[in-house]
Design an enzyme around this catalytic site. Structure first.
Site, mmCIF file in Angstrom:
data_model
loop_
_atom_site.group_PDB
_atom_site.id
_atom_site.type_symbol
_atom_site.label_atom_id
_atom_site.label_comp_id
_atom_site.label_asym_id
_atom_site.label_seq_id
_atom_site.Cartn_x
_atom_site.Cartn_y
_atom_site.Cartn_z
ATOM 1 N N CYS A 172 -8.989 -1.029 0.533
ATOM 2 C CA CYS A 172 -8.576 -1.286 1.918
ATOM 3 C C CYS A 172 -9.549 -2.242 2.600
ATOM 4 O O CYS A 172 -9.146 -3.118 3.372
ATOM 5 C CB CYS A 172 -8.519 0.011 2.717
ATOM 6 S SG CYS A 172 -7.250 1.138 2.159
ATOM 7 N N CYS B 4 2.846 -1.964 -2.807
ATOM 8 C CA CYS B 4 1.572 -1.289 -3.063
ATOM 9 C C CYS B 4 1.190 -0.341 -1.930
ATOM 10 O O CYS B 4 0.233 0.412 -2.039
ATOM 11 C CB CYS B 4 0.454 -2.295 -3.241
ATOM 12 S SG CYS B 4 0.469 -3.047 -4.857
#
Lengths: 143, 396
Positions: free
Chosen positions: A104, A35
């Site tokens: 994130c 990813c």
């Protein structure tokens, strides 16, 4: 670059708490290379206080900045307080992240929780399992 | 130090292209469709630009349609060929897995309409073989569209040979030459090309101007309806300043094509040699059959966006095929098409040079890339695992 706030760029260019801790009391790693981001958090815990924290991150600018900010937010804090750190708090402290980069900050929250869970497990401390969502719950990699 | 090494994204306009545009803003500002003298002067300029551009491509002026750029030209070429094909019951199109999205997304749209699309494999070196095209052509194939040179990894395709096969089989052949035009020699007749797209801003011309070449007899389908501009095939008042800039830029690029290619490819090879010294790095795309200015590497253990941002801090403008820079989850479809796995494709870097770059800049780029890769690896848990044997290297 207009993509990121100055705070994000500061933490990206000069990340705080980069590195590893030998014989860490808790280690958490979340994300995967497929990813494009992996965060690893190392904790040193003394008397229920996070006396030291370090991180390593493979990822984009916001992943590195989120790791740096998240470690700053829990350093010197009691474990209980670190457990309640949210991705939202990380985003706010960074003066915002672009929408497609919010995962994130989720990763940073989860990396810290994962390291705390490891600390609990290593020390046989009882805890509420529902407090620790696994990486998959973020959904980023399934998008 | 400020180094622009992202010329595949866009180029700085040349002085000659800017100068060629200026009179058409406030001196010869007429609408070419107007019958009065001011308009007719603009029309004369348009006629002139069209024939100059045609000359550079080896075709006739009436085979040139001005568009807003490469994407529009690609869209119109493919849609036109599809409409011609479906009238004859031919609804099969051949292309490659690593075309630009202007091509791939248009093909997706046609698939939804019932067209069948075959995307050919481009192998690890990023080059499709003419035999693959020959094998894929069917009785109901209406179009083969293969890019002249890839925009990310710069690999040059065997266009003339593919065109030859298409001629023999009676199939239309389109090539997206956006990265090639002005950088490598194009002659549509000699190279058996039926349709070709190009974009001015890739060879020091202005943004917002492109060309669709379509061989005489190919009926184009309008994407934009309205006035009778461009022989009724593309409505809208012509962007004369941009067209004039494009004509000047293309002439300029084509008249210096060999000397520029020689200079730029020497810089390219110097940078490739320097960056290759970085352990666990790999050049993407064939080392020889590539555009003079294209350099594309993958570095194991790091992510491309952070690499770009830190290079930018050092004054180097580059590009990456990482998911984070594309705004999607997946890394570049081009890198995946040549067999790079996700983990590695995230750590890619594209540098694209122009004739303005120097040896000094090349050396600075090498030094900067080495420093940034080393730093990012030093903070990467993936790299840590790789060097401690907890994870297997993918790039040996």
């Amino acid at each position: 670059m207009a993509l990121y706030s100055e705070k994000v760029m500061d933490h990206f260019r000069n990340p705080r708490n980069v590195g590893t801790i030998e014989n860490a009391d808790g280690i958490g790693e979340v994300g995967n290379a497929k990813c494009g981001d992996i965060m690893k958090i190392y904790l040193k815990i003394d008397d229920g206080i996070i006396s030291d924290v370090k991180f390593e991150t493979f990822g984009c600018g916001s992943a590195i900045a989120s790791s740096s900010m998240a470690t700053e937010l829990i350093k010197g804090k009691p474990v209980s307080e670190a457990l309640s750190l949210t991705n939202k708090a990380v985003v706010e402290a960074l003066d915002g992240l672009p929408a497609h980069k919010l995962h994130c900050s989720v990763l940073a929250e989860e990396a810290i929780k994962s390291a705390l869970k490891d600390y609990y497990d290593k020390n046989g401390i009882e805890y509420d399992h529902s407090q620790f969502p696994d990486c998959e719950s973020c959904g980023h990699c399934d998008a | 130090m400020h180094i622009y090494a992202d010329n595949a994204a866009t180029t700085k306009m040349s002085k000659s292209a800017i100068d060629a545009m200026l009179p058409y803003f406030d001196v010869i500002y007429g609408n070419p469709s107007s019958l009065h003298s001011v308009g007719q002067k603009a029309d004369e300029a348009l006629v002139n630009a069209r024939s100059r551009i045609a000359k550079q491509l080896g075709c006739e002026a009436k085979e040139i349609t001005f568009t807003s750029g490469g994407s529009e030209a690609d869209n119109q070429a493919i849609i036109s060929a599809a409409r011609i094909g479906e009238k004859k019951g031919k609804k099969h199109i051949i292309s490659t897995a690593f075309e630009h999205h202007a091509v791939l997304h248009t093909l997706n749209k046609l698939e939804k309409e019932g067209f069948e699309v075959t995307l050919l494999d481009v192998h690890e070196n990023g080059i499709v073989l003419p035999e693959q095209v020959a094998d894929a052509v069917r009785d109901d194939t209406c179009l083969v569209t293969v890019m002249f040179a890839n925009n990310e990894i710069g690999t040059i395709q065997p266009i003339k040979e593919i065109g030859q096969i298409c001629r023999e089989r009676g199939v239309l052949f389109h090539t997206d030459a956006v990265q090639a035009a002005g950088h490598i020699r194009i002659d549509v007749k000699e190279q058996n090309i039926d349709m070709l797209s190009l974009s001015a801003h890739k060879f020091h011309g202005p943004k917002g101007a492109g060309v669709l070449y379509a061989k005489k007899g190919i009926a184009l389908t309008n994407l934009i309806e309205g006035g009778a501009q461009e022989r009724g095939k593309r409505a809208g008042t012509e962007n004369i300043p941009a067209v004039m800039g494009m004509a000047a830029a293309l002439e300029d690029a084509c008249s210096h094509i060999d000397e520029n290619a020689k200079k730029i490819s020497a810089l390219r090879d110097r940078i490739i040699a320097g960056i290759s010294e970085i352990p666990h790095s790999i050049l993407n795309g064939d080392a020889e059959k590539r555009l003079p200015g294209n350099i594309n590497f993958c570095f194991e253990g790091i992510e491309g966006e952070s690499l770009l941002l830190l290079l930018d801090d050092k004054g180097v403008c580059a590009s990456s095929g990482s998911a984070c820079t594309s705004g999607s989850l997946d890394p570049s479809h081009v890198l995946l098409a040549i067999g790079r796995v996700h983990d590695v494709a995230h750590g890619s870097l594209r540098l694209s040079l122009s004739e303005e770059n120097t040896e000094e800049e090349a050396d600075y780029i090498i030094k900067s890339v080495k420093e940034v890769v080393e730093y990012l690896r030093s903070i990467s848990p993936v790299w840590n695992d790789l060097i401690n044997g907890k994870r297997e290297f993918i790039i040996k």
